[in-house]
Write a protein that holds these residues in place. Structure first.
Motif, PDB file in Angstrom:
ATOM      1  N   ASN A   1     -57.754 -17.575 -52.661  1.00 56.59           N
ATOM      2  CA  ASN A   1     -58.626 -16.902 -53.623  1.00 56.59           C
ATOM      3  C   ASN A   1     -58.043 -15.544 -54.001  1.00 56.59           C
ATOM      4  N   ILE A   2     -58.476 -15.029 -55.142  1.00 51.92           N
ATOM      5  CA  ILE A   2     -58.201 -13.641 -55.515  1.00 51.92           C
ATOM      6  C   ILE A   2     -59.438 -12.835 -55.142  1.00 51.92           C
ATOM      7  N   VAL A   3     -59.269 -11.900 -54.217  1.00 55.36           N
ATOM      8  CA  VAL A   3     -60.386 -11.131 -53.676  1.00 55.36           C
ATOM      9  C   VAL A   3     -60.182  -9.648 -53.982  1.00 55.36           C
ATOM     10  N   PHE A   4     -61.228  -8.997 -54.452  1.00 56.20           N
ATOM     11  CA  PHE A   4     -61.188  -7.557 -54.688  1.00 56.20           C
ATOM     12  C   PHE A   4     -61.976  -6.860 -53.579  1.00 56.20           C
ATOM     13  N   ALA A   5     -61.403  -5.796 -53.034  1.00 58.65           N
ATOM     14  CA  ALA A   5     -62.043  -5.063 -51.948  1.00 58.65           C
ATOM     15  C   ALA A   5     -61.897  -3.570 -52.189  1.00 58.65           C
ATOM     16  N   VAL A   6     -62.848  -2.818 -51.674  1.00 64.02           N
ATOM     17  CA  VAL A   6     -62.851  -1.354 -51.843  1.00 64.02           C
ATOM     18  C   VAL A   6     -61.839  -0.728 -50.892  1.00 64.02           C
ATOM     19  N   ASP A   7     -61.070   0.208 -51.410  1.00 59.15           N
ATOM     20  CA  ASP A   7     -60.172   1.024 -50.596  1.00 59.15           C
ATOM     21  C   ASP A   7     -60.549   2.476 -50.829  1.00 59.15           C
ATOM     22  N   THR A   8     -61.113   3.116 -49.819  1.00 55.54           N
ATOM     23  CA  THR A   8     -61.599   4.483 -49.974  1.00 55.54           C
ATOM     24  C   THR A   8     -60.473   5.489 -50.152  1.00 55.54           C
ATOM     25  N   ASN A   9     -59.233   5.075 -49.893  1.00 53.95           N
ATOM     26  CA  ASN A   9     -58.107   5.986 -50.076  1.00 53.95           C
ATOM     27  C   ASN A   9     -57.616   6.029 -51.521  1.00 53.95           C
ATOM     28  N   LEU A  10     -58.126   5.134 -52.368  1.00 50.99           N
ATOM     29  CA  LEU A  10     -57.720   5.102 -53.773  1.00 50.99           C
ATOM     30  C   LEU A  10     -58.763   5.788 -54.634  1.00 50.99           C
ATOM     31  N   SER A  11     -58.298   6.466 -55.658  1.00 55.07           N
ATOM     32  CA  SER A  11     -59.224   7.153 -56.564  1.00 55.07           C
ATOM     33  C   SER A  11     -58.915   6.877 -58.027  1.00 55.07           C
ATOM     34  N   THR A  12     -57.803   6.180 -58.325  1.00 50.79           N
ATOM     35  CA  THR A  12     -57.446   5.852 -59.706  1.00 50.79           C
ATOM     36  C   THR A  12     -56.917   4.422 -59.767  1.00 50.79           C
ATOM     37  N   LEU A  13     -56.715   3.960 -60.984  1.00 53.00           N
ATOM     38  CA  LEU A  13     -56.138   2.630 -61.217  1.00 53.00           C
ATOM     39  C   LEU A  13     -54.665   2.728 -61.614  1.00 53.00           C
ATOM     40  N   MET A  14     -54.022   3.807 -61.214  1.00 49.75           N
ATOM     41  CA  MET A  14     -52.640   4.058 -61.609  1.00 49.75           C
ATOM     42  C   MET A  14     -51.700   2.933 -61.186  1.00 49.75           C
ATOM     43  N   ASP A  15     -51.889   2.381 -59.989  1.00 49.95           N
ATOM     44  CA  ASP A  15     -50.979   1.343 -59.489  1.00 49.95           C
ATOM     45  C   ASP A  15     -50.945   0.116 -60.390  1.00 49.95           C
ATOM     46  N   PHE A  16     -52.054  -0.163 -61.073  1.00 48.52           N
ATOM     47  CA  PHE A  16     -52.127  -1.372 -61.885  1.00 48.52           C
ATOM     48  C   PHE A  16     -51.430  -1.216 -63.234  1.00 48.52           C
ATOM     49  N   ARG A  17     -50.899  -0.049 -63.512  1.00 45.99           N
ATOM     50  CA  ARG A  17     -50.129   0.139 -64.738  1.00 45.99           C
ATOM     51  C   ARG A  17     -48.687  -0.295 -64.552  1.00 45.99           C
TER      52      ARG A  17
END
Length: 423
Positions: free
Chosen positions: A43-59
């Motif tokens: 499956n493709i699962v989305f989970a919260v990571d409290t160490n992330l604050s932006t969506l920069m990695d997905f660019r």
């Protein structure tokens, strides 16, 4: 509210194929079929990571694929199910269908959310053995994993939004009252995306302000930055309406004020009622008569007017305290619930089909479950072909074709497979 977005493609793993195998062992005659089942796709699962604050990695990485399940093996050995692919995002990320813009998931809780389901594993030929079909030479292929384009949105809520026409001084004001350093220049549309800044009022008192991109007439109809601008404004609790009171660019401050509010009202009646504080910027180069005339115009509407100058910082030292005091009297921001609920596969008809008549006269059958059976069938094998024909009868497809007036030798099309109808 600042909206950080990223568009990615996700692909859940395909299920492993069932195995076609027959038991072979010394001194064991007619061992029979022993093909194992395929494993489930990841499956493709989305989970919260409290160490992330932006969506920069997905660019930088735009495609995420979960592993496929293993194929079944001989001796009734089932294939191994694939591990889920966990995509970690900041808390508060919204997952939308890129095509329909509907919300698929809200990644705000601590529990992971399955967004794309992996395909089920196929059946080995062991499942198809019957007293009359003792050597089935076919198996069921694994199911396809869900694949989709999604858009991620990270909603960062600002308490205060600075609105106004381009080049009225919003970027300069937020750079003075907060630590934000937006690009500032003397031309229109220097701000193409909102800039957030934390405004400190005291040791334990602060609020978040957003420099919203400039608005032009017709934005509610999509002109210029259009709805992108208005979506940012939609969740701000208080609006600081910045107006060039000097009219140094040949504009009428009263007309500018009315046009901005007209666009807000055209977009949302509730947004037009949002509390406002009007900042008469560039008062250092305006005449006292201009400031007094505009003050009277604003106060007649029941709004607070503050003359300021971003260039000389006139009136900006007291502005954070005034805004903070006003925020304490306002209700919290509205929380929007996702407007889309994914259908439950358990409630869907697993054998649904649709038959249409093509332009060439062929009968086209749209039934993904049947295409899966067809893929695992050997049409040159008599028993395998019998099994496929039995599915056509049991599902009601043949009966529906007869109702539609199918004649002998008419073409039946299932996906890329065609055959002639025979009574």
């Amino acid at each position: 509210m600042f909206i950080d977005t990223a568009k990615i493609k996700i692909k859940a793993g395909d299920g492993g194929n069932g195995s076609v195998s027959f038991h072979r062992e010394k001194y064991v005659a007619a061992g029979g079929p022993d093909g194992g089942d395929g494993g489930r796709g990841g499956n493709i699962v989305f989970a919260v990571d409290t160490n992330l604050s932006t969506l920069m990695d997905f660019r930088y990485k735009r495609k995420y694929c979960a592993p496929n399940g293993e194929d079944g093996r001989a001796c009734r050995c089932n294939g191994k199910s694939a591990q889920d692919l966990v995509i970690r995002v900041p808390r508060g990320t919204i997952v939308r269908d890129a095509e329909t813009n509907l919300v698929i998931a809200d990644i705000s809780g601590d529990e992971p959310v399955v967004v794309a389901r992996g395909g089920r594993g196929g059946w080995g030929n062991t499942h198809f053995a019957t007293p009359t079909r003792q050597i089935p030479k076919f198996a069921k292929p694994g199911g396809k994993g869900e694949e989709m384009d999604v858009r991620l949105e990270l909603k960062l809520i600002a308490d205060v939004g600075l609105i106004g026409f381009p080049n009225v001084g919003k970027s300069t004001i937020i750079s003075v009252i907060s630590a934000a350093k937006p690009k500032i220049a003397n031309y229109h549309f220097t701000t193409l995306s909102p800039v957030l800044g934390v405004v400190s009022v005291g040791p334990e008192a602060s609020f978040v302000a957003a420099d919203i991109p400039g608005l032009i007439e017709g934005a509610a109809d999509g002109v210029g930055l259009g709805h992108d601008f208005l979506r940012h404004v939609d969740r701000c609790r208080l609006l600081l309406h910045v107006v060039d009171v000097s009219g140094c660019e040949g504009r009428d401050p009263k007309d500018d004020f009315e046009k901005i509010n007209t666009e807000l009202e055209n977009f949302s009646a509730e947004l037009a009622e949002r509390p406002q504080i009007v900042l008469g910027n560039k008062c250092d180069i305006a005449s006292p008569e201009q400031v007094d005339e505009f003050r009277s115009f604003i106060e007649e509407k029941g709004l607070v007017f503050l003359p300021v100058s971003a260039a000389t910082r006139q009136g900006l030292e007291a502005l954070p305290g005034i805004v903070y005091e006003r925020l304490q009297k306002l209700p919290p921001v509205t929380v929007y619930e996702p407007e889309y609920v994914r259908p439950d596969p358990a409630q869907e008809d697993p054998r649904a089909f649709e038959i249409t008549r093509a332009d060439d006269g062929a009968y086209e059958i749209d039934a993904p479950w049947l295409e899966s059976i067809l893929e695992g069938s050997d049409v040159s094998d008599y028993e395998s072909l019998q099994y496929f024909q039995r599915q056509l009868h049991e599902s009601g497809i043949i009966e529906k074709l007869v109702e539609m007036g199918v004649q002998e030798d008419d073409t039946i099309r299932i996906g890329e497979f065609e055959f002639d109808y025979v009574f």
